[in-house]
Design an enzyme around this catalytic site. Structure first.
Site, short mmCIF file in Angstrom:
data_model
loop_
_atom_site.label_atom_id
_atom_site.label_comp_id
_atom_site.label_asym_id
_atom_site.label_seq_id
_atom_site.Cartn_x
_atom_site.Cartn_y
_atom_site.Cartn_z
N GLU A 250 0.97 -1.13 0.13
CA GLU A 250 -0.04 0.03 -0.04
C GLU A 250 0.92 1.24 0.01
OE1 GLU A 250 -3.00 0.02 -0.70
OE2 GLU A 250 -3.54 -2.10 -0.30
N CYS A 284 -2.29 8.87 3.10
CA CYS A 284 -2.27 8.49 1.80
C CYS A 284 -3.67 8.78 1.11
CB CYS A 284 -1.76 7.09 1.51
SG CYS A 284 -2.77 5.77 2.46
#
Length: 565
Positions: A250, A284
């Site tokens: 990720e 993010c």
């Protein structure tokens, strides 16, 4: 002044000192305040941790998922009991506001409970077989030893995402957390250990990124899960994939939010300030680009500007503060540099909040810009967002898709057709409608596209986690029992004029198994319409094929009445 913590590593069931240089974590609101000190781990400690994980994994696997789930449940209870102290440490070491820290701890408790509950879910699939004497099923097996590398922005929740399913499925772990939040890693590891994770199953190494690079190169690792920057993630991919191990990445995000003219500008602005500035923008999933369509631009900019200017910035321990410091002075310098570069390239500052001097503080900033700006293309991990114009929805979607990232996206509208178009065309793993880009549910898959993720099973969601942390074995389970008048080719009694098949082989068990809720070996299997059930005097499956009942009981429940894994 709070006392600095003295930290050690956890390897092979023991807390041990490091053998490397002295390192420390500090309070980002006041970098003069040392939160924790420790000697970093070196290659020798890494060797010991990997050996311990290899040795401990088989025994952990044999405990079974239910026993492992109970350990996770106990960990959830312990974390809930220590929620306030862990949240206070998080605010002190990472910089979040106390409200945000409490929210992360609560989400981490929920994550542990969720994966603990998954222990009693089915872990395989039954398939029909062309052979009437067989049952075909899949069995999940643990990868073995997993390397876990976690970031500092969610220093408890992301480790919970990764460690809980890794442990649930019988893997052992070597965990290297981010250097900025080592005290929180130790606090979480202590909870897992106290909850009952056996010696060697969880190994914690406090070290710089260079040790993480050595960790992922170890051939004993069957999988690596990583959350962090794109360059580091791609380096891990290059190291892990060629040797056939699994990798879960990720990575970065540059999420876009589209606001259409029919959207309520106040509602959209409130959601987007949360999406771009909360957590000091260190997410993010944060909304980096806000794309206003047509007439929405002026009204939206006015609402956004007023809200950004009104944000209260300061130490996360101060009541009323909404935005804390960045995690480090280095991070603050990078964000300030990106804002200045954007202005130099032609961006306009629309609004800035007041900001304290000293510490790792950056004023939340709203810019007006164009898609060509560096800040419109590259991720800036801080409290800054850029507003872009689009003439229509088609152009807005092109702008939203115009980066190498694809984690989250949001759209604000009540137009159902526009929503359908966005769900179809936006290059994002997660799409929010009339809600902030940030935030997710633990039972839903989490992950993105393009440079935001690696094409592997997603995180959080139980099925996705099982896909990553296990491999699937296919088992062909054939019944076998002595009997008279057996057809040599089929192994069953032949019937005059028949095929030689036993009328009660597994493919035909539906004809004799009681309906759900009644006794019987496979009582949850429904009966086909029009088929008459046959029962013996003792109940259950008829005597004439009782050998099938006994054999299948062993297949599905194990010879001692335990579930076969």
């Amino acid at each position: 002044m709070d006392h600095a913590l003295s930290l050690q590593h956890f390897v092979a069931g023991r807390w041990v000192p490091g053998d490397g240089p002295v390192a420390r974590s500090v309070d980002p609101a006041d970098p003069a305040q040392i939160v924790a000190e420790y000697r970093t781990a070196g290659p020798e400690l890494l060797d010991e941790a990997v050996r311990a994980a290899v040795a401990a994994q088989p025994g952990w696997d044999r405990q079974g998922t239910i026993a492992r789930g109970l350990v996770l449940r106990r960990a959830a209870e312990l974390l809930a009991q220590r929620a306030e102290s862990v949240a206070a440490l998080m605010t002190r070491e990472q910089g979040k506001t106390l409200a945000e820290s409490r929210g992360e701890v609560a989400a981490s408790v929920e994550t542990l409970h969720y994966h603990a509950g998954r222990a009693r879910s089915a872990d395989g699939v039954l398939y029909p077989s062309g052979n009437p004497d067989e049952v075909v099923r899949t069995v999940r097996r643990p990868l073995g030893v997993v390397g876990v590398i976690t970031p500092w922005n969610f220093p408890v929740q992301i480790p919970a995402w990764k460690l809980a399913p890794a442990l649930l499925w019988g893997n052992s772990v070597v965990w290297k957390p981010a250097s900025d939040t080592v005290a929180l890693a130790v606090a979480f590891a202590e909870i897992l250990i106290e909850a009952g994770v056996p010696d060697g199953v969880l190994n914690l190494l406090l070290a710089p990124g260079s040790l993480g690079a050595e960790l992922v190169e170890r051939p004993e690792l069957s999988g690596v899960t990583f959350t962090g920057s794109v360059p580091v993630g791609r380096a891990i991919q290059a190291a892990v994939v060629p040797r056939g191990a699994k990798v879960q990445l990720e990575l970065g995000g540059h999420s876009a939010a589209i606001v259409l003219p029919d959207a309520d500008p106040a509602q959209a602005a409130a959601a987007l300030v949360t999406a771009s500035m909360s957590g000091t923008g260190q997410k993010c999933t944060a909304a980096r680009r806000i794309i206003a369509v047509g007439d929405a631009y002026d009204r939206l900019v006015a609402e956004l500007s007023a809200r950004v200017k009104g944000l209260v910035v300061g130490s996360g321990t101060t009541p009323g503060v909404e935005i804390g410091p960045l995690v480090s002075a280095r991070a603050a310098e990078e964000v300030e540099g990106a804002i200045q570069q954007a202005v130099d390239e032609g961006a306009t500052v629309l609004a800035r909040a007041d900001c304290p001097q000293g510490g790792a503080f950056v004023a939340p900033t709203l810019l007006a810009g164009t898609p060509e700006l560096t800040i419109s293309q590259e991720e800036v991990f801080g409290p800054v967002a850029t507003v872009l114009r689009a003439a229509d929805l088609d152009e807005a979607i092109r702008l939203a898709n115009g980066t190498r990232f694809g984690l989250t996206a949001a759209v604000f509208t009540d137009d159902e057709r526009a929503v359908r178009q966005c769900l179809r065309d936006l290059d994002a793993g997660i799409v929010k409608v009339n809600a902030p880009n940030t935030g997710s549910e633990v039972h839903a898959p989490f992950g993105g596209l393009k440079d935001s993720s690696f094409p592997a099973p997603r995180e959080q969601n139980g099925e996705s986690a099982a896909e990553f942390f296990t491999w699937t074995k296919t088992a062909y389970l054939r019944t076998s029992a002595p009997g008279n008048n057996r057809d040599p080719a089929r192994g069953h009694r032949a019937r005059p004029g028949g095929t030689g098949r036993c009328p009660l082989h597994p493919a035909q068990l539906r004809a004799v198994v009681p309906p759900a809720g009644r006794s019987g070996t496979l009582g949850s299997v429904p009966h086909p319409v029009g088929v008459r059930r046959q029962r013996s005097r003792r109940g259950g499956v008829p005597d004439r094929c009782g050998r099938h009942s006994a054999a299948l009981h062993g297949v599905f429940h194990g010879t001692a009445g335990k579930r076969a894994h």
